[in-house]
Scaffold this motif. Structure first.
Motif, PDB file in Angstrom:
ATOM      1  N   UNK A 157      35.327  56.403 102.947  1.00  0.00           N
ATOM      2  CA  UNK A 157      35.029  56.818 101.879  1.00  0.00           C
ATOM      3  C   UNK A 157      35.530  56.861 100.188  1.00  0.00           C
ATOM      4  N   UNK A 158      36.501  56.398 100.282  1.00  0.00           N
ATOM      5  CA  UNK A 158      37.837  56.178  99.129  1.00  0.00           C
ATOM      6  C   UNK A 158      37.281  55.279  98.388  1.00  0.00           C
ATOM      7  N   UNK A 159      36.086  54.116  99.602  1.00  0.00           N
ATOM      8  CA  UNK A 159      36.273  52.673  98.926  1.00  0.00           C
ATOM      9  C   UNK A 159      34.877  52.212  98.220  1.00  0.00           C
ATOM     10  N   UNK A 160      34.274  53.339  98.254  1.00  0.00           N
ATOM     11  CA  UNK A 160      33.305  53.447  97.591  1.00  0.00           C
ATOM     12  C   UNK A 160      32.924  53.094  96.324  1.00  0.00           C
ATOM     13  N   UNK A 212      27.769  50.663  87.620  1.00  0.00           N
ATOM     14  CA  UNK A 212      29.545  50.850  87.771  1.00  0.00           C
ATOM     15  C   UNK A 212      28.898  51.833  89.143  1.00  0.00           C
ATOM     16  N   UNK A 213      28.245  52.918  87.565  1.00  0.00           N
ATOM     17  CA  UNK A 213      28.407  54.486  88.627  1.00  0.00           C
ATOM     18  C   UNK A 213      27.102  54.138  90.212  1.00  0.00           C
ATOM     19  N   UNK A 214      25.971  53.841  89.619  1.00  0.00           N
ATOM     20  CA  UNK A 214      24.963  53.448  90.573  1.00  0.00           C
ATOM     21  C   UNK A 214      25.316  52.854  92.357  1.00  0.00           C
ATOM     22  N   UNK A 215      25.729  52.442  91.519  1.00  0.00           N
ATOM     23  CA  UNK A 215      26.651  51.080  92.407  1.00  0.00           C
ATOM     24  C   UNK A 215      27.213  51.776  93.101  1.00  0.00           C
ATOM     25  N   UNK A 216      28.415  52.847  92.917  1.00  0.00           N
ATOM     26  CA  UNK A 216      29.428  53.606  93.867  1.00  0.00           C
ATOM     27  C   UNK A 216      28.288  54.340  94.703  1.00  0.00           C
ATOM     28  N   UNK A 217      26.785  54.592  94.368  1.00  0.00           N
ATOM     29  CA  UNK A 217      26.239  56.065  94.900  1.00  0.00           C
ATOM     30  C   UNK A 217      25.925  55.384  95.886  1.00  0.00           C
ATOM     31  N   UNK A 218      26.035  54.104  95.949  1.00  0.00           N
ATOM     32  CA  UNK A 218      24.463  52.849  97.080  1.00  0.00           C
ATOM     33  C   UNK A 218      26.015  52.772  98.580  1.00  0.00           C
ATOM     34  N   UNK A 219      27.018  52.657  98.070  1.00  0.00           N
ATOM     35  CA  UNK A 219      28.716  51.761  98.441  1.00  0.00           C
ATOM     36  C   UNK A 219      28.954  52.965  99.660  1.00  0.00           C
TER      37      UNK A 219
END
Length: 483
Positions: A130-133, A101-108
């Motif tokens: 940005x709040x949608x990441x 989940x954390x790496x996915x947020x960074x990519x998004x």
């Protein structure tokens, strides 16, 4: 094949609403242990960035479409990682958050930033993206309803959502052939559903005619996992396979010239429109041509592709006014392929059985009695803004008429409404020796959407020639039935 053998049963929940860098991990409904019960399956829930875009300048559209497609690919890849990490997650419930989940947020976040920059170069930079990441892990058995109805369900479908059979706990659950749904709780006996269809009253100004076009059932077996409307120029932009009837030039790279010059399966050659929808599969162990391909088995869409026994494409009028011609190359999407995680705002699925079509379901697959066939119906938006053939989020240029009066929103014009009806001769699932329903049928979808029935949707590109469109409008407005 992803996770064949069952749904992901993982300990993915930390303490209540624990966060890490804005990534919420929702508390287990079983209590405060910080772990989900073994029966809980999870999926990935990410905000839909594309639906939040209000303005995308033409100069930025191609780049934005590519980046939006990249967001879908990132979620798909993260979900595959989730499915393949069952053992690690069972041993350490923080694994899913920290490694997926954390790496996915960074990519998004990086991708969303590129979308903002692309739009900002030629227009006003969008705010708040940005709040949608951040994404979350959520239990896969409970449908979230966001309320509201922006271009969403039509009257007569909403009551079908009340036909619940529980959230899957205590019921046979095998997660379908690829391990990501459907489950027993996704099905309901149609005979137990109360009639719930109430057509709007027509006024004296109503346009009561209809126009039928006959375009076959995809006998040509034209399939691909592209979506030229939401992801033009991107291979596998849909992450699931579509049936196509009508225009035979439709793939990710088709433009208006390709559509205008394409062959059509429609009997009336004046209709070169493209009609497409996610395939329906029988999850019986069959390995189709796409069993190892992205969009197919590699993303959890497995089993025998079913061809509809009947496809009807009817254009009908408006309950309160006459209709005007659709513009050529008008694009319409009805329903929401991500409705399981997005919520029901744009959901427009309608499942039923022949002989029972006054009972429509949105979030359940029907089990039809012997002698009755499965029916999927899609009613497309029938109000047009009078200017645009598409919009940034592919929804704002069209709208549904008021379900009670039939009136279009202010500033919109009534156009012929496409009603697409697909009939399938498919046996109902039954309990097998293991106490599980088998075989399941399910609609193709994004892997993290768990093959939920509420994600059914349809796509349409209008390529009628001017003369035939004029005939359609005249027939509808004068109350005749034409083809």
């Amino acid at each position: 094949m992803l996770g064949a053998g069952g749904l992901v049963a993982v300990n993915v929940y930390a303490s209540a609403h624990e966060t890490s860098g804005g990534n919420t991990v929702k508390q287990s409904p079983q209590g405060g242990t910080g772990q989900a019960a073994a029966s809980e399956a999870s999926t990935i829930d990410c905000p839909d960035v594309g639906s939040r875009l209000q303005q995308v300048p033409d100069q930025a559209r191609a780049e934005v479409d590519r980046e939006l497609a990249a967001l879908d690919s990132q979620v798909s890849e993260a979900y595959q990682r989730l499915q393949s990490s069952t053992r690690a997650i069972q041993q350490d419930y923080s694994f899913a958050k920290n490694v997926i989940i954390v790496p996915l947020k960074d990519k998004r976040a990086a991708t969303i930033d590129r979308i903002s920059i692309a739009i900002g170069r030629v227009g006003n930079k969008p705010q708040g993206l940005k709040a949608l990441a951040a994404c979350t892990l959520r239990a896969s058995g409970n449908q979230r309803d966001t309320g509201g109805n922006q271009n969403g369900r039509e009257q007569g479908q909403e009551n079908g959502q009340g036909q619940e059979q529980g959230n899957g706990q205590g019921q046979p659950v095998n997660g379908g052939q690829a391990g990501n749904g459907p489950v027993a709780a996704d099905f309901v006996d149609i005979t137990s559903v109360k009639p719930n269809v109430t057509p709007p009253r027509g006024s004296q100004q109503a346009s009561r005619g209809s126009f039928a076009t006959q375009c076959g059932v995809n006998e040509n077996k034209l399939y691909n996992s592209d979506n030229v409307i939401v992801a033009p120029g991107v291979d596998n932009g849909a992450h699931h396979t579509h049936d196509y009837v009508g225009n035979q030039a439709n793939d990710a790279f088709a433009d208006n010239d390709d559509f205008a010059g394409g062959d059509t399966t429609c009997q009336n050659q004046g209709d070169k429109s493209s009609y497409y929808w996610p395939v329906l599969r029988l999850q019986d162990g069959t390995e189709e041509f796409d069993a190892e391909q992205q969009g197919g088995g590699a993303e959890g869409n497995a089993g025998k592709i079913l061809t509809a026994s009947q496809v009807t494409l009817d254009y009908v009028g408006n309950a309160s006014s006459k209709v005007v011609a659709m513009p050529k190359f008008l694009r319409i999407i009805t329903g929401d392929a991500k409705a399981f995680t997005n919520g029901t705002t744009n959901a427009n699925a309608a499942w039923s059985c022949t002989g029972f079509e006054n009972r429509q379901l949105t979030d359940k697959y029907p089990i039809c009695p012997e002698g009755s066939s499965l029916v999927r119906t899609s009613k497309f938006q029938s109000c047009w803004d009078g200017q645009n053939v598409d919009s940034a989020n592919h929804r704002d240029h069209v709208a549904f008429a008021d379900p009670k009066t039939g009136a279009c929103p202010s500033g919109f014009k009534a156009v012929p409404q496409l009603v697409q009806r697909l009939v399938y001769d498919v046996d109902a699932p039954s309990l097998n020796d293991s106490g599980q329903f088998s075989p399941f049928y399910a609609v193709d979808g994004f892997p993290e959407q768990m093959h939920k029935p509420i994600t059914d949707h349809g796509d349409f590109v209008n390529v009628f020639d001017e003369q035939l469109m004029s005939k359609m409008v005249q027939c509808i407005n004068t109350g005749r039935q034409c083809q």
